[in-house]
Scaffold this motif. Structure first.
Motif, PDB file in Angstrom:
ATOM      1  N   ARG A   1       8.760  -2.883   0.592  1.00 38.62           N
ATOM      2  CA  ARG A   1       8.037  -2.835  -0.687  1.00 38.62           C
ATOM      3  C   ARG A   1       7.850  -4.291  -1.116  1.00 38.62           C
ATOM      4  O   ARG A   1       8.661  -4.865  -1.840  1.00 38.62           O
ATOM      5  CB  ARG A   1       8.828  -2.044  -1.723  1.00 38.62           C
ATOM      6  CG  ARG A   1       8.105  -1.865  -3.077  1.00 38.62           C
ATOM      7  CD  ARG A   1       6.927  -0.922  -2.950  1.00 38.62           C
ATOM      8  NE  ARG A   1       6.287  -0.673  -4.236  1.00 38.62           N
ATOM      9  CZ  ARG A   1       6.602   0.329  -5.064  1.00 38.62           C
ATOM     10  NH1 ARG A   1       7.601   1.158  -4.748  1.00 38.62           N
ATOM     11  NH2 ARG A   1       5.954   0.495  -6.189  1.00 38.62           N
ATOM     12  N   ALA A   2       6.785  -4.899  -0.643  1.00 36.71           N
ATOM     13  CA  ALA A   2       6.527  -6.303  -0.943  1.00 36.71           C
ATOM     14  C   ALA A   2       6.087  -6.453  -2.405  1.00 36.71           C
ATOM     15  O   ALA A   2       5.235  -5.696  -2.882  1.00 36.71           O
ATOM     16  CB  ALA A   2       5.446  -6.851  -0.016  1.00 36.71           C
ATOM     17  N   VAL A   3       6.684  -7.427  -3.086  1.00 37.76           N
ATOM     18  CA  VAL A   3       6.429  -7.625  -4.510  1.00 37.76           C
ATOM     19  C   VAL A   3       6.316  -9.118  -4.801  1.00 37.76           C
ATOM     20  O   VAL A   3       7.085  -9.921  -4.259  1.00 37.76           O
ATOM     21  CB  VAL A   3       7.587  -7.034  -5.350  1.00 37.76           C
ATOM     22  CG1 VAL A   3       7.387  -7.311  -6.832  1.00 37.76           C
ATOM     23  CG2 VAL A   3       7.714  -5.535  -5.104  1.00 37.76           C
TER      24      VAL A   3
ATOM     25  N   LYS B   1      -0.939  -5.428   6.060  1.00 39.24           N
ATOM     26  CA  LYS B   1      -1.396  -4.418   5.102  1.00 39.24           C
ATOM     27  C   LYS B   1      -0.811  -4.639   3.708  1.00 39.24           C
ATOM     28  O   LYS B   1      -0.313  -3.716   3.058  1.00 39.24           O
ATOM     29  CB  LYS B   1      -1.106  -3.012   5.622  1.00 39.24           C
ATOM     30  CG  LYS B   1      -2.011  -2.632   6.787  1.00 39.24           C
ATOM     31  CD  LYS B   1      -1.720  -1.256   7.333  1.00 39.24           C
ATOM     32  CE  LYS B   1      -0.585  -1.285   8.312  1.00 39.24           C
ATOM     33  NZ  LYS B   1      -0.426  -0.029   9.064  1.00 39.24           N
ATOM     34  N   LEU B   2      -0.894  -5.886   3.252  1.00 44.80           N
ATOM     35  CA  LEU B   2      -0.557  -6.191   1.869  1.00 44.80           C
ATOM     36  C   LEU B   2      -1.679  -5.690   0.952  1.00 44.80           C
ATOM     37  O   LEU B   2      -2.762  -5.306   1.412  1.00 44.80           O
ATOM     38  CB  LEU B   2      -0.352  -7.694   1.692  1.00 44.80           C
ATOM     39  CG  LEU B   2       0.895  -8.277   2.354  1.00 44.80           C
ATOM     40  CD1 LEU B   2       0.825  -9.804   2.385  1.00 44.80           C
ATOM     41  CD2 LEU B   2       2.161  -7.815   1.634  1.00 44.80           C
TER      42      LEU B   2
ATOM     43  N   ILE C   1       0.841  -1.181   0.000  1.00 46.01           N
ATOM     44  CA  ILE C   1       0.000   0.000   0.000  1.00 46.01           C
ATOM     45  C   ILE C   1       0.885   1.243   0.000  1.00 46.01           C
ATOM     46  O   ILE C   1       2.088   1.162   0.230  1.00 46.01           O
ATOM     47  CB  ILE C   1      -0.959   0.033   1.213  1.00 46.01           C
ATOM     48  CG1 ILE C   1      -0.164   0.133   2.534  1.00 46.01           C
ATOM     49  CG2 ILE C   1      -1.892  -1.160   1.214  1.00 46.01           C
ATOM     50  CD1 ILE C   1      -1.026   0.388   3.758  1.00 46.01           C
ATOM     51  N   TYR C   2       0.280   2.386  -0.251  1.00 54.13           N
ATOM     52  CA  TYR C   2       0.995   3.654  -0.169  1.00 54.13           C
ATOM     53  C   TYR C   2       1.167   4.068   1.287  1.00 54.13           C
ATOM     54  O   TYR C   2       0.340   3.756   2.144  1.00 54.13           O
ATOM     55  CB  TYR C   2       0.210   4.767  -0.863  1.00 54.13           C
ATOM     56  CG  TYR C   2       0.237   4.732  -2.361  1.00 54.13           C
ATOM     57  CD1 TYR C   2       1.298   5.308  -3.061  1.00 54.13           C
ATOM     58  CD2 TYR C   2      -0.798   4.151  -3.080  1.00 54.13           C
ATOM     59  CE1 TYR C   2       1.316   5.308  -4.446  1.00 54.13           C
ATOM     60  CE2 TYR C   2      -0.791   4.138  -4.465  1.00 54.13           C
ATOM     61  CZ  TYR C   2       0.267   4.716  -5.143  1.00 54.13           C
ATOM     62  OH  TYR C   2       0.285   4.704  -6.514  1.00 54.13           O
ATOM     63  N   LEU C   3       2.230   4.814   1.557  1.00 57.83           N
ATOM     64  CA  LEU C   3       2.289   5.657   2.748  1.00 57.83           C
ATOM     65  C   LEU C   3       1.763   7.014   2.309  1.00 57.83           C
ATOM     66  O   LEU C   3       2.358   7.668   1.435  1.00 57.83           O
ATOM     67  CB  LEU C   3       3.719   5.794   3.258  1.00 57.83           C
ATOM     68  CG  LEU C   3       4.236   4.681   4.169  1.00 57.83           C
ATOM     69  CD1 LEU C   3       5.722   4.865   4.430  1.00 57.83           C
ATOM     70  CD2 LEU C   3       3.469   4.650   5.479  1.00 57.83           C
ATOM     71  N   GLU C   4       0.631   7.445   2.858  1.00 54.66           N
ATOM     72  CA  GLU C   4       0.011   8.682   2.408  1.00 54.66           C
ATOM     73  C   GLU C   4      -0.868   9.266   3.498  1.00 54.66           C
ATOM     74  O   GLU C   4      -1.291   8.566   4.424  1.00 54.66           O
ATOM     75  CB  GLU C   4      -0.820   8.446   1.147  1.00 54.66           C
ATOM     76  CG  GLU C   4      -1.856   7.333   1.279  1.00 54.66           C
ATOM     77  CD  GLU C   4      -2.536   7.004  -0.050  1.00 54.66           C
ATOM     78  OE1 GLU C   4      -2.665   7.905  -0.900  1.00 54.66           O
ATOM     79  OE2 GLU C   4      -2.936   5.837  -0.235  1.00 54.66           O
TER      80      GLU C   4
END
Length: 268
Positions: free
Chosen positions: A255-257, A225-226, A10-13
């Motif tokens: 940064r899970a990919v 939080k994937l 997810i974004y950090l925002e």
């Protein structure tokens, strides 16, 4: 097939529901227009007009916890000790001590979107899902859990959405050599609002964080939080999720990919 990447993070925002309000991240943005003063402090006599197009640099100030955004929890987060059932209790490792080998392994997805919010997944549920997708777990595979929470990210009910992994379900994975797991929900365990009701009725504190607390018996990590898990098949891909190296910390951002690559899978 050609190599394909799927972003699982997810974004950090600001201003998007990803945590309870008191725990939300805060990002302050400084633009090319309002940072000239920062540069001038390094170069006495410099004026705004001396810079190309009169622009400074862009930079951000971020206030967050190690558990904001998509992150990897270390065993130290769950309890002060681990591995009680592996021959002897020992100090829990922090995020900077997590073996890198745990963080780049073949992935397996369990689809639990049909379970109600607050449901506590059992070992039998895990076994049934593995049978459904015709997969036998191998040591160090990364097992991620797709819950209803994934579809509620950014909505007011995100933190309370989705099922959670109970002690038995977590131990089922750990006893088969899994050392890194993940969920698209706010927590690996059932949302607190649902567990609180059970605790209120029973006063049984063992219900609180029971999936996390499995780390007392066998140390492990999990991702929280994937994102985009619904786009993944049950298996046939790798997951990369190396955490930020924060000394002595309970978690680290990642940064899970997911990586789809036939040659990579053939090298197992």
């Amino acid at each position: 097939m050609p190599r394909k990447f799927v972003d699982l993070s997810i974004y950090l925002e600001n201003d998007v529901v990803s945590d309870p309000p008191a725990f939300a991240p805060k990002i302050e943005y400084f633009t090319h227009e309002n940072t000239v003063g920062q540069i001038e402090s390094f170069f006495p006599g410099l004026r705004k007009g001396d810079l190309p197009d009169g622009e400074g640099w862009a930079v951000e100030k971020v206030t967050l916890s190690t558990h904001n955004g998509t992150h990897l929890d270390a065993p130290y987060h769950f309890h002060s000790t681990m591995n009680r059932k592996l021959g002897g209790q020992e100090r829990s490792i922090a995020i900077d001590e997590v073996p890198l080998e745990w963080c780049f392994q073949p992935g397996v997805k369990l689809d639990f979107r049909h379970f109600d919010d607050g449901y506590v997944v059992t070992a039998r549920d895990v076994q049934a899902e593995l049978e459904r997708v015709d997969h036998q777990l191998a040591p160090l595979e990364i097992v991620v859990v797709n819950t209803r929470a994934g579809s509620r990210y950014g909505h007011p009910d995100f933190v309370s959405a989705g099922c959670g992994m109970g002690y038995e379900a977590t131990m089922y994975l750990l006893e088969r050599g899994v050392r890194l797991t993940g969920t698209d929900a706010w927590s690996w365990d059932a949302p607190f609002v649902h567990t609180a009701k059970k605790y209120g009725a029973t006063q049984d504190a063992s219900l609180i964080w029971e999936g996390h607390k499995a780390g007392r018996d066998i140390g492990y990590c999990h991702l929280e939080k994937l994102h985009n898990l619904e786009t993944l098949p049950a298996h046939g891909f790798y997951i990369s999720c190396f955490p930020h190296k924060i000394r002595g910390a309970s978690a680290g951002w990642t940064r899970a990919v997911a990586i789809f690559d036939d040659a990579l899978m053939a090298s197992r």
